[in-house]
Every structure is written in C-alpha cells, then in structure tokens.
Design a protein around this motif. Sequence first.
Motif, PDB file in Angstrom:
ATOM      1  N   ARG A  69      13.983 -19.715  13.784  1.00 19.13           N
ATOM      2  CA  ARG A  69      13.452 -21.066  13.952  1.00 19.13           C
ATOM      3  C   ARG A  69      13.183 -21.777  12.626  1.00 19.13           C
ATOM      4  N   THR A  70      13.620 -21.198  11.506  1.00 19.87           N
ATOM      5  CA  THR A  70      13.464 -21.872  10.216  1.00 19.87           C
ATOM      6  C   THR A  70      14.816 -21.996   9.545  1.00 19.87           C
ATOM      7  N   PHE A  71      14.947 -23.017   8.707  1.00 18.33           N
ATOM      8  CA  PHE A  71      16.217 -23.281   8.034  1.00 18.33           C
ATOM      9  C   PHE A  71      16.364 -22.439   6.769  1.00 18.33           C
ATOM     10  N   PHE A  72      15.263 -22.195   6.100  1.00 19.31           N
ATOM     11  CA  PHE A  72      15.223 -21.249   5.001  1.00 19.31           C
ATOM     12  C   PHE A  72      14.549 -19.980   5.497  1.00 19.31           C
ATOM     13  N   PRO A  78      13.048 -13.115   7.639  1.00 17.26           N
ATOM     14  CA  PRO A  78      13.737 -13.209   6.351  1.00 17.26           C
ATOM     15  C   PRO A  78      15.259 -13.302   6.455  1.00 17.26           C
ATOM     16  N   ASP A  79      15.822 -12.791   7.517  1.00 15.90           N
ATOM     17  CA  ASP A  79      17.276 -12.753   7.669  1.00 15.90           C
ATOM     18  C   ASP A  79      17.707 -13.538   8.905  1.00 15.90           C
ATOM     19  N   PRO A  80      18.901 -14.126   8.865  1.00 16.24           N
ATOM     20  CA  PRO A  80      19.857 -14.177   7.750  1.00 16.24           C
ATOM     21  C   PRO A  80      19.357 -15.050   6.602  1.00 16.24           C
ATOM     22  N   LYS A  81      19.993 -14.956   5.450  1.00 18.93           N
ATOM     23  CA  LYS A  81      19.502 -15.621   4.249  1.00 18.93           C
ATOM     24  C   LYS A  81      19.926 -17.084   4.153  1.00 18.93           C
ATOM     25  N   GLY A  82      21.164 -17.388   4.497  1.00 14.78           N
ATOM     26  CA  GLY A  82      21.718 -18.705   4.208  1.00 14.78           C
ATOM     27  C   GLY A  82      21.297 -19.787   5.179  1.00 14.78           C
ATOM     28  N   VAL A  83      21.146 -21.019   4.665  1.00 14.86           N
ATOM     29  CA  VAL A  83      20.766 -22.157   5.495  1.00 14.86           C
ATOM     30  C   VAL A  83      21.803 -22.412   6.583  1.00 14.86           C
ATOM     31  N   GLU A  84      23.081 -22.346   6.235  1.00 15.02           N
ATOM     32  CA  GLU A  84      24.119 -22.643   7.222  1.00 15.02           C
ATOM     33  C   GLU A  84      24.097 -21.639   8.364  1.00 15.02           C
ATOM     34  N   CYS A  89      22.397 -20.343  13.999  1.00 11.32           N
ATOM     35  CA  CYS A  89      21.579 -19.587  14.956  1.00 11.32           C
ATOM     36  C   CYS A  89      20.723 -20.534  15.802  1.00 11.32           C
ATOM     37  N   LEU A  90      20.118 -21.535  15.168  1.00 13.61           N
ATOM     38  CA  LEU A  90      19.315 -22.508  15.904  1.00 13.61           C
ATOM     39  C   LEU A  90      20.173 -23.262  16.916  1.00 13.61           C
ATOM     40  N   ARG A  91      21.377 -23.639  16.465  1.00 13.79           N
ATOM     41  CA  ARG A  91      22.265 -24.354  17.379  1.00 13.79           C
ATOM     42  C   ARG A  91      22.618 -23.482  18.588  1.00 13.79           C
ATOM     43  N   ARG A  92      22.895 -22.216  18.354  1.00 11.29           N
ATOM     44  CA  ARG A  92      23.246 -21.330  19.462  1.00 11.29           C
ATOM     45  C   ARG A  92      22.091 -21.162  20.432  1.00 11.29           C
ATOM     46  N   SER A  93      20.882 -21.135  19.918  1.00  8.59           N
ATOM     47  CA  SER A  93      19.723 -21.039  20.801  1.00  8.59           C
ATOM     48  C   SER A  93      19.640 -22.252  21.712  1.00  8.59           C
ATOM     49  N   ILE A  94      19.852 -23.426  21.147  1.00  7.91           N
ATOM     50  CA  ILE A  94      19.842 -24.653  21.944  1.00  7.91           C
ATOM     51  C   ILE A  94      20.933 -24.598  23.001  1.00  7.91           C
ATOM     52  N   GLU A  95      22.112 -24.199  22.584  1.00  4.52           N
ATOM     53  CA  GLU A  95      23.259 -24.215  23.498  1.00  4.52           C
ATOM     54  C   GLU A  95      23.084 -23.225  24.649  1.00  4.52           C
ATOM     55  N   PHE A 106      12.544 -27.661  21.288  1.00  2.14           N
ATOM     56  CA  PHE A 106      12.783 -26.419  20.569  1.00  2.14           C
ATOM     57  C   PHE A 106      12.021 -26.524  19.249  1.00  2.14           C
ATOM     58  N   ILE A 107      11.158 -25.564  18.990  1.00  3.31           N
ATOM     59  CA  ILE A 107      10.207 -25.657  17.878  1.00  3.31           C
ATOM     60  C   ILE A 107      10.795 -25.006  16.636  1.00  3.31           C
ATOM     61  N   THR A 108      10.661 -25.700  15.504  1.00  6.73           N
ATOM     62  CA  THR A 108      11.190 -25.196  14.251  1.00  6.73           C
ATOM     63  C   THR A 108      10.256 -25.555  13.108  1.00  6.73           C
ATOM     64  N   ASN A 109      10.416 -24.868  11.983  1.00  9.26           N
ATOM     65  CA  ASN A 109       9.793 -25.312  10.743  1.00  9.26           C
ATOM     66  C   ASN A 109      10.745 -25.063   9.593  1.00  9.26           C
ATOM     67  N   THR A 110      10.346 -25.428   8.405  1.00  9.20           N
ATOM     68  CA  THR A 110      11.303 -25.453   7.306  1.00  9.20           C
ATOM     69  C   THR A 110      11.708 -24.072   6.824  1.00  9.20           C
ATOM     70  N   GLY A 111      10.768 -23.109   6.821  1.00 14.07           N
ATOM     71  CA  GLY A 111      10.963 -21.900   6.056  1.00 14.07           C
ATOM     72  C   GLY A 111      10.612 -22.167   4.601  1.00 14.07           C
ATOM     73  N   ALA A 112      10.798 -21.160   3.765  1.00 20.17           N
ATOM     74  CA  ALA A 112      10.394 -21.252   2.360  1.00 20.17           C
ATOM     75  C   ALA A 112      11.617 -21.268   1.455  1.00 20.17           C
ATOM     76  N   HIS A 113      11.730 -22.296   0.638  1.00 14.06           N
ATOM     77  CA  HIS A 113      12.837 -22.373  -0.323  1.00 14.06           C
ATOM     78  C   HIS A 113      12.763 -21.174  -1.265  1.00 14.06           C
ATOM     79  N   PRO A 114      13.869 -20.490  -1.523  1.00 15.47           N
ATOM     80  CA  PRO A 114      13.804 -19.263  -2.329  1.00 15.47           C
ATOM     81  C   PRO A 114      13.306 -19.475  -3.749  1.00 15.47           C
ATOM     82  N   GLN A 115      13.467 -20.699  -4.284  1.00 20.04           N
ATOM     83  CA  GLN A 115      12.946 -21.007  -5.621  1.00 20.04           C
ATOM     84  C   GLN A 115      11.674 -21.844  -5.573  1.00 20.04           C
ATOM     85  N   GLY A 116      11.120 -22.014  -4.394  1.00 20.03           N
ATOM     86  CA  GLY A 116       9.902 -22.800  -4.262  1.00 20.03           C
ATOM     87  C   GLY A 116      10.118 -24.289  -4.408  1.00 20.03           C
TER      88      GLY A 116
END
Length: 286
Positions: A69-72, A78-84, A89-95, A106-116
């Motif tokens: 549920r997070t983009f980062f 923590p996994d998977p790592k990549g935004v894409e 995964c989020l899209r598949r959940s919706i579908e 569908f509830i989401t939040n940003t996640g944490a940018h790896p470099q802050g």
Amino acid sequence: MSSLPFTFGISEFTTMPWSFDQDVARYAGLGVDSIEVVEAKLDDDRFADQMRSIADAGLTISGIQPRIRTFFGSRMMPDPKGVEERTTCLRRSIERLAAFAPGVPFITNTGAHPQGDMAEAMEVVAEKLGELGRIAADHGVTIALEPLNPTSANIESAIWTIDQALDVIAASGSDDVGLCLDYWNIWQNDDVEAAIARAGDRIFTVQASDWRTPRSFADRIVPGDGVIPLAALIEATRATGYDRPWVVEIFSNEVTDSLYDDDLETVVRRCREGMADAWERHDLNG
C-alpha cells in the motif's frame, strides 16, 4: 445490542491475530457494521468467496488495505523495492478486489524515500496517484492517501499533516483520489480542526484509536483510553458532511500489554463503546 447513530467499522488490523474468516464471522455479533479489509488476510485461492462472504454476514466494506500500500518501501512493507513494481502491485489489488467493493476507497500512503527526499517522494506519489486514480475510476472505486504520524517520518511515510496530503492529492489531478483521515496520525497537527475543514469532501474514510506515548512503532489503544480529543475531531469531521463509516484501526505490536494478547471480542466491544461515548459527547457539545 443497541444500534448506534453512526456506522461503526473495525479494521482487520485491530484483530490481527484472527483470520479473515474469523473476522467476518464474529464482527456483526459484536456490533460492527462495516469491515476495513486487509488484503494480506485473504486466501489467494478463495479470495472471491471470502469477499462475497462479507455481505452474507450483514457487513459493509469501509475500505481496503492493499497488500502493498506504499509507493516507496517502508518498515512494515520493505519489499519489493522499486516504485514501479510497488505501483503495479497496488494496481493489481484494485483490479482483483474492486468488483467486490464498489465505491470503496483503497488506502495508501507514500512510504519512505530511500534517501529521505520527502519533496521528491511527494512528487512521485502524486504522479502515481494520478495514474492509479484513473484505474480506480475505471473500476468504480477510489483511492485514499493517508498522512502518518511524525513518528513514522522517513520510516513509513514522507508526509505527516493533512495539508501535505491535500497538496499531493491536488497534484495528482484526480477527483478519485482523496484523504484517509486517521485521528491517531493527525491529532497533533497545528490547528487540526481547520485542516479537517479544508479537507472537506475529499475525506474518503476515517480511522480512530487513541494515543499514549508510544512504547513501540505500533502502540495504539482503545478509543477513550488515551488523550486524543475524539469528540472535537468527530465534530470537525461531521461538519464537512462526512457520512461514511467510522473505523477503529489499532496496531499493538512489541509491547508487553499488547491488545493482541487480550480477548479480542472484548477489545472490539470496548472500541465500540469508546466511539459511542465520543460521539455522544460530541452531540452534547453540539
């Protein structure tokens, strides 16, 4: 059990030790009207039957917490790592789940940018929310972005205020992207009631619990047992015209007095009583 003047919901996170089937079988008998579905509790081999069982049990669906549920990345996921990949995964959940929950956020939040880099995180998430907003609209559902408490900054989230979330929502350009308003996360925002008013009809779902100084990264308590001014927040939220379920979402991990170790039926009943009391105090003040 007497009816309440509002739709009372429980997130499956609140009863995490129970299975999905146990949640559905027990909630209605405990005075729950609506369930916030946690996708991770579903069985991939029978999720369609499980989702259909919700209505059969007399429950509505207040929202869906996707498995990712997070983009980062985040501490909880923590996994998977990549935004894409996470966006996919989020899209598949919706579908796969939208057909069982029309009109539901569908509830989401940003996640944490790896470099802050919070600024970049907000930009990236706004773009991805715009893309997913179109997918959600095509499937008859919505997306609700949740700002988390400052204790989660650069761990779970890049945003921690209502106004930050509203900025990202506006930048998404989608009318199908709104706000998940979690009182535990935002109650310490400056002039929080005015911020709730600014959110207005972009509030797609409300979550509640109560606050004590956290003893772990997830240490929430039953509404009414802590210091959050729930009655005032309810009043501010109702003034926006919000009329969807009021959902108790509790995490209780890595503490010696974890609610997950209590009798969960009693926990749910106490949550219902705590929300009813806050609602009554709000009505009296009004």
